[in-house]
Motif scaffolding. Structure first.
Motif, PDB file in Angstrom:
ATOM      1  N   UNK A 136       0.820  -1.194   0.000  1.00 49.13           N
ATOM      2  CA  UNK A 136       0.000   0.000   0.000  1.00 49.13           C
ATOM      3  C   UNK A 136       0.869   1.265   0.000  1.00 49.13           C
ATOM      4  N   UNK A 137       2.053   1.159   0.606  1.00 46.00           N
ATOM      5  CA  UNK A 137       2.943   2.324   0.619  1.00 46.00           C
ATOM      6  C   UNK A 137       3.415   2.670  -0.790  1.00 46.00           C
ATOM      7  N   UNK A 138       3.666   1.645  -1.601  1.00 46.76           N
ATOM      8  CA  UNK A 138       4.132   1.898  -2.970  1.00 46.76           C
ATOM      9  C   UNK A 138       3.057   2.630  -3.763  1.00 46.76           C
ATOM     10  N   UNK A 139       1.815   2.207  -3.627  1.00 48.48           N
ATOM     11  CA  UNK A 139       0.703   2.852  -4.337  1.00 48.48           C
ATOM     12  C   UNK A 139       0.589   4.316  -3.932  1.00 48.48           C
ATOM     13  N   UNK A 140       0.642   4.596  -2.643  1.00 48.99           N
ATOM     14  CA  UNK A 140       0.542   5.977  -2.163  1.00 48.99           C
ATOM     15  C   UNK A 140       1.734   6.811  -2.606  1.00 48.99           C
ATOM     16  N   UNK A 141       2.924   6.217  -2.622  1.00 44.83           N
ATOM     17  CA  UNK A 141       4.102   6.951  -3.078  1.00 44.83           C
ATOM     18  C   UNK A 141       3.985   7.291  -4.565  1.00 44.83           C
ATOM     19  N   UNK A 142       3.450   6.371  -5.354  1.00 45.99           N
ATOM     20  CA  UNK A 142       3.284   6.624  -6.789  1.00 45.99           C
ATOM     21  C   UNK A 142       2.247   7.716  -7.028  1.00 45.99           C
ATOM     22  N   UNK A 143       1.133   7.667  -6.305  1.00 45.45           N
ATOM     23  CA  UNK A 143       0.100   8.703  -6.462  1.00 45.45           C
ATOM     24  C   UNK A 143       0.627  10.071  -6.017  1.00 45.45           C
ATOM     25  N   UNK A 144       1.330  10.112  -4.896  1.00 42.48           N
ATOM     26  CA  UNK A 144       1.911  11.371  -4.418  1.00 42.48           C
ATOM     27  C   UNK A 144       2.961  11.879  -5.399  1.00 42.48           C
ATOM     28  N   UNK A 145       3.766  10.972  -5.947  1.00 39.01           N
ATOM     29  CA  UNK A 145       4.751  11.365  -6.955  1.00 39.01           C
ATOM     30  C   UNK A 145       4.101  11.895  -8.214  1.00 39.01           C
ATOM     31  N   UNK A 146       2.976  11.302  -8.600  1.00 41.22           N
ATOM     32  CA  UNK A 146       2.240  11.757  -9.768  1.00 41.22           C
ATOM     33  C   UNK A 146       1.702  13.175  -9.565  1.00 41.22           C
TER      34      UNK A 146
END
Length: 137
Positions: free
Chosen positions: A1-11
């Motif tokens: 779940x951390x990877x998904x949130x990091x990708x969305x925040x990075x986007x």
């Protein structure tokens, strides 16, 4: 779940970086968007133990980007804004074109400046309250 949130925040922060880069060079903005998204996602994921930490970092980066956008919109017309005036022909029509471009550019800079400043302050407040430890009663 951390990877998904990091990708969305990075986007999201990459998108703000895209807007900032598009003020200077539209051709290079897409490449900066892709590189910024990957870089921010990696930096947000690295050494973040919780999802809240990822979003705190994202809010701080987004706040800085939002506060830089008004500065860039005020500085860049000094370099690029004179092109319209220099290419205009002499006469009343040229004066009207120069006045219209100056007025339109000034309004866009004013709206961009205030909007970017307010969003930046809001994101700084969100980051501050998310970093601040909760009091226990």
């Amino acid at each position: 779940m951390r990877i998904f949130n990091a990708v969305i925040a990075g986007l999201l922060t990459g998108l703000l970086l895209y807007f900032l880069a598009a003020l200077a060079s539209v051709k290079a903005a897409f490449y900066i968007f892709v590189i910024g998204t990957v870089l921010f996602a990696f930096l947000f994921y690295r050494s973040s133990r919780t999802i809240g930490t990822i979003w705190t970092k994202a809010c701080l980066v987004a706040a800085v980007e939002c506060l830089v956008i008004p500065l860039a919109s005020l500085i860049l017309p000094l370099f690029y804004g004179q092109q319209t005036v220099q290419t205009a022909q002499q006469g009343a029509q040229a004066a009207g074109e120069a006045f219209g471009s100056t007025l339109g550019g000034g309004l866009v800079n004013l709206l961009t400046g205030y909007t970017g400043f307010l969003i930046g302050i809001l994101l700084l407040a969100i980051a501050y309250f998310s970093v601040k430890p909760a009091r226990r009663c």
